[in-house]
Scaffold this motif. Structure first.
Motif, PDB file in Angstrom:
ATOM      1  N   GLN A 130      22.474  16.347 -21.505  1.00  0.00           N
ATOM      2  CA  GLN A 130      21.007  16.357 -21.517  1.00  0.00           C
ATOM      3  C   GLN A 130      20.486  16.699 -22.904  1.00  0.00           C
ATOM      4  O   GLN A 130      19.630  17.572 -23.094  1.00  0.00           O
ATOM      5  N   ASN A 131      21.006  15.959 -23.883  1.00  0.00           N
ATOM      6  CA  ASN A 131      20.659  16.256 -25.272  1.00  0.00           C
ATOM      7  C   ASN A 131      20.486  14.956 -26.059  1.00  0.00           C
ATOM      8  O   ASN A 131      21.255  14.658 -26.969  1.00  0.00           O
ATOM      9  N   GLY A 132      19.487  14.175 -25.668  1.00  0.00           N
ATOM     10  CA  GLY A 132      19.194  12.952 -26.402  1.00  0.00           C
ATOM     11  C   GLY A 132      19.267  11.688 -25.576  1.00  0.00           C
ATOM     12  O   GLY A 132      18.636  10.690 -25.914  1.00  0.00           O
ATOM     13  N   LEU A 133      20.049  11.711 -24.500  1.00  0.00           N
ATOM     14  CA  LEU A 133      20.200  10.530 -23.659  1.00  0.00           C
ATOM     15  C   LEU A 133      20.196  10.942 -22.195  1.00  0.00           C
ATOM     16  O   LEU A 133      20.871  11.905 -21.812  1.00  0.00           O
ATOM     17  N   GLY A 134      19.435  10.214 -21.383  1.00  0.00           N
ATOM     18  CA  GLY A 134      19.378  10.504 -19.968  1.00  0.00           C
ATOM     19  C   GLY A 134      19.228   9.235 -19.153  1.00  0.00           C
ATOM     20  O   GLY A 134      19.211   8.128 -19.694  1.00  0.00           O
ATOM     21  N   ILE A 135      19.131   9.398 -17.842  1.00  0.00           N
ATOM     22  CA  ILE A 135      18.996   8.272 -16.920  1.00  0.00           C
ATOM     23  C   ILE A 135      17.870   8.582 -15.939  1.00  0.00           C
ATOM     24  O   ILE A 135      17.777   9.705 -15.425  1.00  0.00           O
ATOM     25  N   ARG A 136      17.040   7.573 -15.689  1.00  0.00           N
ATOM     26  CA  ARG A 136      16.014   7.696 -14.659  1.00  0.00           C
ATOM     27  C   ARG A 136      15.832   6.327 -14.015  1.00  0.00           C
ATOM     28  O   ARG A 136      15.635   5.336 -14.721  1.00  0.00           O
ATOM     29  N   ASP A 137      15.916   6.295 -12.716  1.00  0.00           N
ATOM     30  CA  ASP A 137      15.755   5.038 -11.967  1.00  0.00           C
ATOM     31  C   ASP A 137      16.687   3.955 -12.498  1.00  0.00           C
ATOM     32  O   ASP A 137      16.295   2.795 -12.677  1.00  0.00           O
ATOM     33  N   ARG A 138      17.936   4.324 -12.769  1.00  0.00           N
ATOM     34  CA  ARG A 138      18.991   3.403 -13.224  1.00  0.00           C
ATOM     35  C   ARG A 138      18.729   2.839 -14.612  1.00  0.00           C
ATOM     36  O   ARG A 138      19.399   1.899 -15.038  1.00  0.00           O
ATOM     37  N   HIS A 139      17.769   3.396 -15.353  1.00  0.00           N
ATOM     38  CA  HIS A 139      17.486   2.969 -16.712  1.00  0.00           C
ATOM     39  C   HIS A 139      17.813   4.103 -17.683  1.00  0.00           C
ATOM     40  O   HIS A 139      17.662   5.284 -17.341  1.00  0.00           O
ATOM     41  N   LEU A 140      18.228   3.741 -18.898  1.00  0.00           N
ATOM     42  CA  LEU A 140      18.482   4.740 -19.927  1.00  0.00           C
ATOM     43  C   LEU A 140      17.160   5.306 -20.427  1.00  0.00           C
ATOM     44  O   LEU A 140      16.170   4.589 -20.560  1.00  0.00           O
ATOM     45  N   ARG A 141      17.157   6.589 -20.744  1.00  0.00           N
ATOM     46  CA  ARG A 141      15.959   7.255 -21.231  1.00  0.00           C
ATOM     47  C   ARG A 141      16.301   8.164 -22.404  1.00  0.00           C
ATOM     48  O   ARG A 141      17.395   8.723 -22.475  1.00  0.00           O
ATOM     49  N   GLY A 142      15.336   8.323 -23.319  1.00  0.00           N
ATOM     50  CA  GLY A 142      15.479   9.260 -24.417  1.00  0.00           C
ATOM     51  C   GLY A 142      14.803  10.574 -24.080  1.00  0.00           C
ATOM     52  O   GLY A 142      14.245  10.757 -22.986  1.00  0.00           O
ATOM     53  N   GLU A 143      14.807  11.490 -25.039  1.00  0.00           N
ATOM     54  CA  GLU A 143      14.189  12.798 -24.816  1.00  0.00           C
ATOM     55  C   GLU A 143      12.667  12.706 -24.797  1.00  0.00           C
ATOM     56  O   GLU A 143      11.997  13.516 -24.154  1.00  0.00           O
ATOM     57  N   THR A 144      12.114  11.747 -25.531  1.00  0.00           N
ATOM     58  CA  THR A 144      10.663  11.606 -25.624  1.00  0.00           C
ATOM     59  C   THR A 144      10.256  10.204 -25.177  1.00  0.00           C
ATOM     60  O   THR A 144      11.090   9.295 -25.078  1.00  0.00           O
ATOM     61  N   SER A 145       8.972  10.027 -24.928  1.00  0.00           N
ATOM     62  CA  SER A 145       8.484   8.703 -24.545  1.00  0.00           C
ATOM     63  C   SER A 145       8.683   7.708 -25.679  1.00  0.00           C
ATOM     64  O   SER A 145       8.965   6.531 -25.442  1.00  0.00           O
TER      65      SER A 145
END
Length: 254
Positions: A93-108
């Motif tokens: 949880q330090n720069g890369l994440g997952i939400r709804d099967r999509h890759l996500r960053g820390e910020t919008s």
């Protein structure tokens, strides 16, 4: 006989009646005849799925041996598969994440940049465009240099089970190895100057930035890139980055 016997397999169905049951008649034979084509299609589907499962298992095993985090996504940017390094990176949880099967960053902003490079890579894979953004910086929650994400289109022959349209490589520059210049000179016959340019590209530097870093003009840097493309057998800078990132990914693999 559902499938004619071959050297290593056959498919046969046997229907038996009890001792007290009546003999099979023409209607029973007609029902069996109507059932057999469906059984053949079911068998063919089963074997096809078995091949797909085997390919996916083999792909996952191969990806798990690579050090860089690698995520394969489909045409809708949904995650198809991730290797072990990607799982570990997401878990931090330090720069890369997952939400709804999509890759996500820390910020919008980081998420938008990540979406953009993935969308562009998919468009290239589908032949809807010839170029696009391939690289994005993903700031970390903690201190340290941002993660470096590179999204590359997958040609049809490389698409896992015909689902993955793009591959996203994510490297932590605070941890990632660098391709040694001697590897590049030995494997591809690059000159020392070309090897320095190639190493800079593998680290995620843009041509303009590496030109300033190496104290050469942008035109000279682009000429070096052209020479490197020819010697590595790649046609585009994105293909070159894919090759170099792959080399970085494999160093110190598990």
């Amino acid at each position: 006989m559902i499938e004619a016997p071959s050297a290593n397999r056959s498919a046969i169905i046997s229907v038996n009646r009890g001792d007290a049951a009546e003999e099979f008649d023409g209607e029973a034979a007609r029902l069996i005849g109507a059932l057999v084509p469906h059984l053949r299609r079911a068998l063919a589907l089963h074997r096809r799925l078995a091949v797909v499962r085997a390919e996916n298992d083999g792909l996952a095993a191969a990806l798990d041996r690579l050090r860089a985090a690698i995520v394969l996504v489909d045409a809708a940017r949904n995650i198809v598969t991730m290797n072990r390094a990607a799982d570990e990176l997401v878990a931090r949880q330090n720069g890369l994440g997952i939400r709804d099967r999509h890759l996500r960053g820390e910020t919008s902003e980081a998420t938008a940049a990540l979406d953009r490079i993935v969308t562009d890579a998919i468009a290239i894979a589908q032949g809807r465009t010839a170029a696009g953004s391939v690289r994005a910086a993903l700031p970390k929650r903690s201190d340290g240099r941002p993660l470096e994400a590179v999204a590359l289109p997958l040609p049809p022959a490389d698409r896992a089970a015909a689902r993955a349209a793009a591959a996203v490589f994510v490297v932590d520059p605070d941890e990632a190895p660098v391709v040694p210049a001697e590897w590049l000179t030995t494997r591809f016959g690059l000159t020392p100057a070309e090897a320095r340019v190639a190493s800079a590209l593998a680290r995620g530097e843009a041509v303009a930035d590496l030109a300033e870093h190496l104290r050469v003009t942008t035109g000279t840097a682009r000429w070096y890139v052209k020479q490197i493309l020819a010697k590595t057998g790649t046609k585009r800078q994105a293909d070159l980055v894919r090759l170099l990132v792959g080399m970085v990914a494999g160093m110190g693999g598990k």
